[in-house]
Motif scaffolding. Structure first.
Motif, PDB file in Angstrom:
ATOM      1  N   PHE A 132     103.252  95.953 -78.720  1.00 14.62           N
ATOM      2  CA  PHE A 132     102.407  97.325 -78.291  1.00 14.62           C
ATOM      3  C   PHE A 132     101.168  97.495 -78.934  1.00 14.62           C
ATOM      4  CE2 PHE A 132     106.911  97.667 -76.613  1.00 14.62           C
ATOM      5  CZ  PHE A 132     106.635  97.627 -75.074  1.00 14.62           C
ATOM      6  N   GLN A 133     100.542  96.418 -79.400  1.00 17.24           N
ATOM      7  CA  GLN A 133      99.161  96.501 -79.959  1.00 17.24           C
ATOM      8  C   GLN A 133      98.157  96.442 -78.887  1.00 17.24           C
ATOM      9  OE1 GLN A 133      98.681  97.319 -83.246  1.00 17.24           O
ATOM     10  NE2 GLN A 133     100.827  97.685 -83.319  1.00 17.24           N
ATOM     11  N   ARG A 134      96.866  97.189 -78.993  1.00 17.94           N
ATOM     12  CA  ARG A 134      95.932  97.147 -78.152  1.00 17.94           C
ATOM     13  C   ARG A 134      95.137  95.750 -78.335  1.00 17.94           C
ATOM     14  NH1 ARG A 134      90.789  99.340 -78.160  1.00 17.94           N
ATOM     15  NH2 ARG A 134      91.411 100.601 -79.895  1.00 17.94           N
ATOM     16  N   LEU A 135      94.923  94.839 -77.329  1.00 13.45           N
ATOM     17  CA  LEU A 135      94.338  93.531 -77.552  1.00 13.45           C
ATOM     18  C   LEU A 135      92.706  93.525 -76.890  1.00 13.45           C
ATOM     19  CD1 LEU A 135      97.228  91.427 -75.814  1.00 13.45           C
ATOM     20  CD2 LEU A 135      96.639  91.797 -78.183  1.00 13.45           C
ATOM     21  N   TYR A 136      92.606  94.302 -75.835  1.00 10.84           N
ATOM     22  CA  TYR A 136      91.281  94.577 -75.360  1.00 10.84           C
ATOM     23  C   TYR A 136      90.990  95.948 -74.880  1.00 10.84           C
ATOM     24  CZ  TYR A 136      92.074  89.429 -74.952  1.00 10.84           C
ATOM     25  OH  TYR A 136      92.604  88.248 -75.375  1.00 10.84           O
ATOM     26  N   ASN A 137      89.658  96.176 -74.767  1.00  8.36           N
ATOM     27  CA  ASN A 137      89.424  97.343 -73.931  1.00  8.36           C
ATOM     28  C   ASN A 137      87.836  97.155 -73.285  1.00  8.36           C
ATOM     29  OD1 ASN A 137      89.692 100.668 -73.394  1.00  8.36           O
ATOM     30  ND2 ASN A 137      87.824 100.223 -74.265  1.00  8.36           N
ATOM     31  N   PHE A 138      87.646  97.281 -71.968  1.00  5.60           N
ATOM     32  CA  PHE A 138      86.416  97.054 -71.614  1.00  5.60           C
ATOM     33  C   PHE A 138      86.040  98.094 -70.344  1.00  5.60           C
ATOM     34  CE2 PHE A 138      89.549  94.356 -69.361  1.00  5.60           C
ATOM     35  CZ  PHE A 138      89.292  94.509 -68.251  1.00  5.60           C
ATOM     36  N   SER A 139      84.615  98.353 -70.389  1.00  6.43           N
ATOM     37  CA  SER A 139      84.371  99.232 -69.383  1.00  6.43           C
ATOM     38  C   SER A 139      84.491  98.500 -67.943  1.00  6.43           C
ATOM     39  CB  SER A 139      82.808  99.866 -69.769  1.00  6.43           C
ATOM     40  OG  SER A 139      82.463 100.804 -68.811  1.00  6.43           O
ATOM     41  N   VAL A 140      84.538  99.516 -66.956  1.00 10.05           N
ATOM     42  CA  VAL A 140      84.799  99.104 -65.434  1.00 10.05           C
ATOM     43  C   VAL A 140      83.565  99.837 -64.669  1.00 10.05           C
ATOM     44  CG1 VAL A 140      86.225  98.709 -63.472  1.00 10.05           C
ATOM     45  CG2 VAL A 140      87.080  98.094 -65.755  1.00 10.05           C
ATOM     46  N   SER A 141      83.673 101.104 -64.820  1.00  2.00           N
ATOM     47  CA  SER A 141      82.966 101.946 -63.936  1.00  2.00           C
ATOM     48  C   SER A 141      82.531 103.349 -64.818  1.00  2.00           C
ATOM     49  CB  SER A 141      83.651 102.519 -62.564  1.00  2.00           C
ATOM     50  OG  SER A 141      83.209 103.323 -61.894  1.00  2.00           O
ATOM     51  N   LYS A 142      81.613 103.987 -64.260  1.00  2.00           N
ATOM     52  CA  LYS A 142      81.293 105.268 -64.901  1.00  2.00           C
ATOM     53  C   LYS A 142      82.247 106.296 -64.121  1.00  2.00           C
ATOM     54  CE  LYS A 142      76.296 104.453 -65.230  1.00  2.00           C
ATOM     55  NZ  LYS A 142      75.018 104.855 -65.036  1.00  2.00           N
ATOM     56  N   ASP A 143      83.125 106.236 -63.214  1.00  2.00           N
ATOM     57  CA  ASP A 143      84.000 106.951 -62.686  1.00  2.00           C
ATOM     58  C   ASP A 143      85.459 106.300 -63.022  1.00  2.00           C
ATOM     59  OD1 ASP A 143      82.289 108.673 -61.490  1.00  2.00           O
ATOM     60  OD2 ASP A 143      81.753 107.270 -60.170  1.00  2.00           O
ATOM     61  N   THR A 144      86.444 107.124 -62.309  1.00  2.00           N
ATOM     62  CA  THR A 144      87.807 106.698 -62.571  1.00  2.00           C
ATOM     63  C   THR A 144      88.172 105.429 -62.059  1.00  2.00           C
ATOM     64  OG1 THR A 144      88.391 109.182 -62.265  1.00  2.00           O
ATOM     65  CG2 THR A 144      90.131 107.631 -61.920  1.00  2.00           C
ATOM     66  N   VAL A 145      89.139 104.671 -62.759  1.00  2.00           N
ATOM     67  CA  VAL A 145      89.558 103.388 -62.224  1.00  2.00           C
ATOM     68  C   VAL A 145      91.107 103.795 -61.864  1.00  2.00           C
ATOM     69  CG1 VAL A 145      90.300 100.856 -62.748  1.00  2.00           C
ATOM     70  CG2 VAL A 145      88.317 102.371 -63.760  1.00  2.00           C
ATOM     71  N   ARG A 146      91.335 103.948 -60.634  1.00  2.00           N
ATOM     72  CA  ARG A 146      92.263 104.661 -60.082  1.00  2.00           C
ATOM     73  C   ARG A 146      93.756 103.709 -59.855  1.00  2.00           C
ATOM     74  NH1 ARG A 146      93.626 109.211 -56.853  1.00  2.00           N
ATOM     75  NH2 ARG A 146      95.948 109.021 -56.349  1.00  2.00           N
ATOM     76  N   CYS A 147      93.319 102.242 -59.418  1.00  2.00           N
ATOM     77  CA  CYS A 147      94.556 101.621 -59.041  1.00  2.00           C
ATOM     78  C   CYS A 147      94.200 100.224 -59.447  1.00  2.00           C
ATOM     79  CB  CYS A 147      94.777 101.923 -57.474  1.00  2.00           C
ATOM     80  SG  CYS A 147      93.368 101.738 -56.528  1.00  2.00           S
ATOM     81  N   ILE A 148      95.322  99.368 -59.396  1.00  2.00           N
ATOM     82  CA  ILE A 148      95.228  98.173 -60.017  1.00  2.00           C
ATOM     83  C   ILE A 148      96.390  97.183 -59.100  1.00  2.00           C
ATOM     84  CG2 ILE A 148      96.065  96.697 -62.008  1.00  2.00           C
ATOM     85  CD1 ILE A 148      95.802  98.993 -63.703  1.00  2.00           C
ATOM     86  N   VAL A 156      94.247  86.634 -60.724  1.00  2.00           N
ATOM     87  CA  VAL A 156      93.146  87.648 -60.745  1.00  2.00           C
ATOM     88  C   VAL A 156      93.644  88.873 -60.550  1.00  2.00           C
ATOM     89  CG1 VAL A 156      91.398  86.106 -59.720  1.00  2.00           C
ATOM     90  CG2 VAL A 156      93.032  87.158 -58.221  1.00  2.00           C
ATOM     91  N   PHE A 157      93.011  89.939 -60.902  1.00  2.00           N
ATOM     92  CA  PHE A 157      93.475  91.329 -60.560  1.00  2.00           C
ATOM     93  C   PHE A 157      92.098  92.081 -59.955  1.00  2.00           C
ATOM     94  CE2 PHE A 157      92.661  91.490 -64.978  1.00  2.00           C
ATOM     95  CZ  PHE A 157      91.842  92.728 -65.007  1.00  2.00           C
ATOM     96  N   ALA A 158      92.787  93.054 -59.112  1.00  2.00           N
ATOM     97  CA  ALA A 158      91.538  93.932 -58.649  1.00  2.00           C
ATOM     98  C   ALA A 158      91.824  95.249 -59.127  1.00  2.00           C
ATOM     99  CB  ALA A 158      91.583  94.006 -57.109  1.00  2.00           C
ATOM    100  N   LEU A 159      90.714  95.998 -59.128  1.00  2.00           N
ATOM    101  CA  LEU A 159      90.481  97.517 -59.788  1.00  2.00           C
ATOM    102  C   LEU A 159      89.907  98.048 -58.653  1.00  2.00           C
ATOM    103  CD1 LEU A 159      89.559  96.920 -63.471  1.00  2.00           C
ATOM    104  CD2 LEU A 159      91.816  97.252 -62.583  1.00  2.00           C
ATOM    105  N   GLY A 160      90.605  99.198 -58.266  1.00  2.00           N
ATOM    106  CA  GLY A 160      89.949 100.205 -57.543  1.00  2.00           C
ATOM    107  C   GLY A 160      89.217 101.585 -58.084  1.00  2.00           C
ATOM    108  N   SER A 161      88.185 102.018 -57.864  1.00  2.00           N
ATOM    109  CA  SER A 161      87.638 102.933 -58.684  1.00  2.00           C
ATOM    110  C   SER A 161      87.031 104.277 -57.697  1.00  2.00           C
ATOM    111  CB  SER A 161      86.372 102.539 -59.481  1.00  2.00           C
ATOM    112  OG  SER A 161      86.846 101.573 -60.409  1.00  2.00           O
ATOM    113  N   LYS A 162      86.781 105.263 -58.391  1.00  2.00           N
ATOM    114  CA  LYS A 162      86.557 106.666 -57.623  1.00  2.00           C
ATOM    115  C   LYS A 162      85.028 106.158 -57.121  1.00  2.00           C
ATOM    116  CE  LYS A 162      85.711 111.366 -58.173  1.00  2.00           C
ATOM    117  NZ  LYS A 162      86.051 112.881 -59.095  1.00  2.00           N
ATOM    118  N   ASP A 163      84.403 105.424 -57.354  1.00  2.00           N
ATOM    119  CA  ASP A 163      82.694 105.048 -56.952  1.00  2.00           C
ATOM    120  C   ASP A 163      82.890 104.328 -55.648  1.00  2.00           C
ATOM    121  OD1 ASP A 163      83.640 102.508 -57.779  1.00  2.00           O
ATOM    122  OD2 ASP A 163      82.033 102.360 -59.426  1.00  2.00           O
TER     123      ASP A 163
END
Length: 305
Positions: A132-148, A156-163
């Motif tokens: 339960f250690q954090r491995l990575y962190n990265f920016s996706v959008s200037k708005d909420t990343v709502r779903c995965i 592959v994975f998809a990310l859906g955002s408020k933008d």
């Protein structure tokens, strides 16, 4: 598949405020729900009754996710905290403290011990599910990343955002490989088909879009509901899928051609939710579960002949 019988088996009450999240255990004997009140509730699906408050919380819960290959439930809160609770041992095993804004999406891998967490802060964090250690962190959008949504091959994975954009990431390197901009409002639901040949997306524009994951071109567009699409789920055994919406309806679709098979709504005479349906899941071949702003969990028996 010409006839669909819909029976409401249970209406589970006890939540004091809107319910946003639901998840089940491996064999679908237990259901976990949470929302805008003070606890994650555990229900006995066999008896159709309240079992216990699994976890008290200090802020609203927007997502629940059972971590792959485990009896661990990840609880994402409005505060940004993710609590990991072992629902069999009945104990908290970790608290993931990183995001300072609400957590809306959580997804885990079967092929590796990693967890994806998305937030209103526009970033995604990756955690090891053993340490339960954090491995990575990265920016996706200037708005909420709502779903995965993670595809079956877990490459592959998809990310859906408020933008209103959907971003496709490589699941090994966590690098951006494609961006889709077909919706006109926030993305609120994502789902890969079981054979991974389609990516389905839903948004606040009430649209259901189907994309080909080879190059992510738009294959089909449907105005699926009157308002926001909050859930897209494939049946675990049958070639059908279900969607749920802010318009208070549940719809069953044929997976082959996305033709509508059944509209489960008040207008059609069904005893469905009186307010927005916020989430949906199939717990088995014939059992569909929905949660709502009306503070109720509904368990539906769907018989198809």
């Amino acid at each position: 598949m010409s006839n669909i019988e819909v029976i409401k088996k249970h209406a589970l009450t006890g939540h004091q405020n809107p319910i946003f999240a639901l998840e089940r255990n491996v064999d679908s004997t237990l259901l976990f729900t949470a929302g805008n009140d003070k606890g994650v509730v555990e229900w006995d699906l066999i008896k159709g009754e309240f079992k216990r408050v699994l976890l008290p919380v200090k802020s609203s819960v927007y997502c629940l996710h059972r971590i792959a290959n485990s009896s661990l439930l990840a609880v994402g809160e409005r505060s940004g905290l993710v609590t990991i609770v072992d629902f069999e041992a009945n104990k908290v095993v970790a608290k993931l403290i990183h995001h300072e804004k609400p957590v809306f999406g959580i997804q885990s891998f079967y092929s590796k011990p990693e967890l994806i967490v998305s937030s209103e802060d526009g970033t995604v964090s990756i955690w090891n599910t053993q340490s339960f250690q954090r491995l990575y962190n990265f920016s996706v959008s200037k708005d909420t990343v709502r779903c995965i949504a993670l595809n079956k091959e877990e490459n592959v994975f998809a990310l859906g955002s408020k933008d209103s954009k959907i971003r496709i990431f490589d699941a090994k390197e966590y690098s951006l490989i494609h961006e889709i901009d077909e919706h006109s409002a926030a993305i609120t639901a994502l789902c890969f088909s079981p054979d991974t040949h389609q990516l389905l997306t839903g948004g606040r524009d009430a649209q259901l879009n189907i994309f080909d994951p080879i190059d992510y071109h738009l294959v089909k567009n449907l105005t699926a509901h009157m308002f926001t699409v909050y859930g897209i789920v494939y049946n675990p055994e049958l070639p059908i899928l279900a969607t749920a919406s802010r318009d208070k309806s549940i719809k069953i679709w044929r997976a082959e051609d996305y033709s509508l098979l059944k509209n489960i709504s008040l207008e059609k005479g069904y005893p469905v939710h009186r307010l927005s349906i916020n989430n949906i899941l199939w717990s088995s071949r014939n059992t569909l579960i929905t949660v709502s702003d009306d503070k109720t969990v509904m368990v539906w028996e769907i018989n198809i002949t």
